[in-house]
Motif scaffolding. Structure first.
Motif, short mmCIF file in Angstrom:
data_model
loop_
_atom_site.label_atom_id
_atom_site.label_comp_id
_atom_site.label_asym_id
_atom_site.label_seq_id
_atom_site.Cartn_x
_atom_site.Cartn_y
_atom_site.Cartn_z
N SER A 57 -6.39 46.40 -2.55
CA SER A 57 -7.68 46.18 -1.90
C SER A 57 -8.77 45.92 -2.94
O SER A 57 -9.65 45.07 -2.73
CB SER A 57 -8.04 47.38 -1.02
N TYR A 58 -8.71 46.63 -4.05
CA TYR A 58 -9.66 46.40 -5.15
C TYR A 58 -9.58 44.95 -5.61
O TYR A 58 -10.59 44.29 -5.81
CB TYR A 58 -9.32 47.35 -6.30
N LEU A 59 -8.35 44.45 -5.75
CA LEU A 59 -8.15 43.05 -6.13
C LEU A 59 -8.72 42.11 -5.08
O LEU A 59 -9.40 41.13 -5.42
CB LEU A 59 -6.65 42.79 -6.34
N GLU A 60 -8.47 42.40 -3.81
CA GLU A 60 -8.98 41.54 -2.74
C GLU A 60 -10.51 41.51 -2.73
O GLU A 60 -11.11 40.47 -2.51
CB GLU A 60 -8.43 41.98 -1.39
N GLU A 61 -11.13 42.66 -2.94
CA GLU A 61 -12.59 42.71 -2.99
C GLU A 61 -13.12 41.85 -4.13
O GLU A 61 -14.08 41.09 -3.97
CB GLU A 61 -13.09 44.15 -3.14
N GLU A 154 -19.77 49.01 0.68
CA GLU A 154 -19.57 48.34 1.96
C GLU A 154 -18.10 47.94 2.15
O GLU A 154 -17.57 48.02 3.26
CB GLU A 154 -20.48 47.12 2.09
N TRP A 155 -17.45 47.48 1.08
CA TRP A 155 -16.03 47.11 1.16
C TRP A 155 -15.19 48.32 1.57
O TRP A 155 -14.35 48.22 2.46
CB TRP A 155 -15.56 46.55 -0.18
N HIS A 159 -12.92 49.14 5.14
CA HIS A 159 -11.46 49.29 5.04
C HIS A 159 -11.07 50.78 5.07
O HIS A 159 -10.47 51.31 4.13
CB HIS A 159 -10.96 48.62 3.75
N PRO A 160 -11.40 51.47 6.19
CA PRO A 160 -11.11 52.91 6.26
C PRO A 160 -9.61 53.22 6.28
O PRO A 160 -9.22 54.35 5.98
CB PRO A 160 -11.79 53.35 7.56
#
Length: 172
Positions: A57-61, A154-155, A159-160
């Motif tokens: 997810s870090y990469l996607e953000e 916000e990201w 993405h909870p």
């Protein structure tokens, strides 16, 4: 294992690591390629499945914020995301809830922030940070002055399923 596609990263990144399927390079603390997000193969322990999802997810953000559709298509042409103009992040895990990170461009200062448990123990007055969870390390990587960047906050909120909301402290 026989591979059907050519691996462009030679021995710099592990083609068969499960994190590779998430486009996370598993490499050294000083890789030859400019990966957007990497995991240090010399880590003492592996990410859990939820932590692997956080890395992805870090990469996607990062990609969602910095790249347009055309460049995203270019990145997708390789099995890992690389960009010579990016200052990629390499994550390292020493133990449960004990993570560090480094920017690929760092040439001075500590190797990772926070520093390793060994260094923290040896120099407790000089290494005040740590241990830190993966989320805390990611927040630190997105901190400007003393505030976590709004786009990252916000990201995470959007993405909870990957970043569960932190419990609010109970009032005394």
């Amino acid at each position: 294992m026989a591979h059907t596609t050519e691996w462009p990263f030679d021995t710099d990144a592990d083609q068969d690591d499960p994190l590779t399927q998430l486009r996370i390079a598993v490499t050294s603390s000083h890789p030859r390629w400019y990966y957007l997000v990497a995991f240090d193969k010399d880590s003492d322990t592996r990410p859990t499945d939820p932590e692997a999802a956080m890395l992805a997810s870090y990469l996607e953000e990062y990609k969602a914020y910095w790249y347009n559709t055309s460049y995203l298509h270019k990145l997708a042409q390789r099995p890992l995301d690389v960009d010579g103009g990016a200052n990629g992040v390499i994550f390292r895990k020493w133990g449960t809830d004990d993570w560090g990170y480094r920017r690929q461009s760092w040439t001075r200062g500590p190797l990772y922030v926070p520093q390793s448990p060994r260094i923290r123990a040896r120099y407790p007055d000089e290494a005040p940070l740590g241990p830190m969870t993966l989320v805390q390390v990611m927040d630190h990587a997105h901190t400007i002055v003393d505030e976590v960047h709004k786009r990252w906050t916000e990201w995470k909120a959007a993405h909870p399923d990957v970043f569960p909301p932190e419990p609010t402290p109970k009032e005394a």
